[in-house]
Design a protein around this motif. Structure first.
Motif, mmCIF file in Angstrom:
data_model
loop_
_atom_site.group_PDB
_atom_site.id
_atom_site.type_symbol
_atom_site.label_atom_id
_atom_site.label_comp_id
_atom_site.label_asym_id
_atom_site.label_seq_id
_atom_site.Cartn_x
_atom_site.Cartn_y
_atom_site.Cartn_z
ATOM 1 N N ARG A 63 -19.404 16.278 21.054
ATOM 2 C CA ARG A 63 -18.679 17.251 22.337
ATOM 3 C C ARG A 63 -19.657 17.814 23.204
ATOM 4 O O ARG A 63 -19.263 18.051 24.172
ATOM 5 C CB ARG A 63 -17.825 18.156 21.295
ATOM 6 C CG ARG A 63 -16.745 18.703 21.964
ATOM 7 C CD ARG A 63 -15.827 19.426 21.082
ATOM 8 N NE ARG A 63 -16.494 20.205 20.164
ATOM 9 C CZ ARG A 63 -16.521 19.941 18.795
ATOM 10 N NH1 ARG A 63 -15.915 18.804 18.333
ATOM 11 N NH2 ARG A 63 -17.104 20.618 17.797
ATOM 12 N N ARG A 64 -20.625 18.225 22.784
ATOM 13 C CA ARG A 64 -21.371 19.379 23.495
ATOM 14 C C ARG A 64 -22.560 18.649 24.182
ATOM 15 O O ARG A 64 -23.281 19.294 24.924
ATOM 16 C CB ARG A 64 -21.906 20.471 22.764
ATOM 17 C CG ARG A 64 -20.735 21.191 22.310
ATOM 18 C CD ARG A 64 -21.319 22.360 21.301
ATOM 19 N NE ARG A 64 -22.450 22.264 20.594
ATOM 20 C CZ ARG A 64 -23.501 22.899 20.995
ATOM 21 N NH1 ARG A 64 -23.829 23.571 21.832
ATOM 22 N NH2 ARG A 64 -24.652 22.452 20.008
ATOM 23 N N PRO A 117 -15.836 22.643 28.366
ATOM 24 C CA PRO A 117 -16.714 21.416 27.693
ATOM 25 C C PRO A 117 -17.249 20.306 28.634
ATOM 26 O O PRO A 117 -16.786 20.170 29.711
ATOM 27 C CB PRO A 117 -15.934 20.660 26.725
ATOM 28 C CG PRO A 117 -14.572 21.475 26.502
ATOM 29 C CD PRO A 117 -14.427 22.461 27.991
#
Length: 132
Positions: A63-64, A117
């Motif tokens: 996700r990051r 994000p």
């Protein structure tokens, strides 16, 4: 017993020379808390939750983090393991210049400033990555 299977090379790199000496000379059992505290293991999770913790960690990375940056870091760790510090710095300088020219830096900084994000592109699939 002696320090078998190359552990005298590996263990000091994981926990430092002093701790490795203590562990190897004493031959004592190490519980999970001590293994975590000394750096022998990187994460400590409650019994029965290892898979959930691993999946959550992988999901957080996905996700990051930039897939391209993670691939480069993994390559650096592998390539620099037995080299000199100076060689590692030289290679890293070239890689940093490459990275600064890439779209992942723009997206990473932009997503941070926008408090959203990141949306990094996936790595291209290469046929050489597929086992035959």
């Amino acid at each position: 017993m002696i320090a078998e299977y190359g552990i005298s090379w590996l263990l000091p790199r994981l926990v430092g020379h002093g701790r490795a000496t203590d562990l190897l000379l004493s031959g004592r059992m190490v519980d999970a808390e001590e293994a975590f505290r000394t750096g022998l293991i990187g994460h400590l999770v409650p019994t029965g939750s290892v898979v959930d913790a691993a999946v959550a960690y992988a999901a957080d990375l996905a996700r990051r983090c930039s897939p391209a940056s993670m691939a480069t870091i993994k390559s650096q760790l592998s390539n620099d393991a037995d080299g000199t510090y100076a060689d590692s710095v030289t290679r890293a300088e070239g890689l940093m210049l490459q990275a600064f020219r890439g779209s992942d830096v723009v997206e990473g900084v932009g997503s941070h400033l926008d408090k959203r994000p990141p949306n990094f592109p996936s790595l291209p699939v290469r046929s050489s990555d597929v086992p035959v």
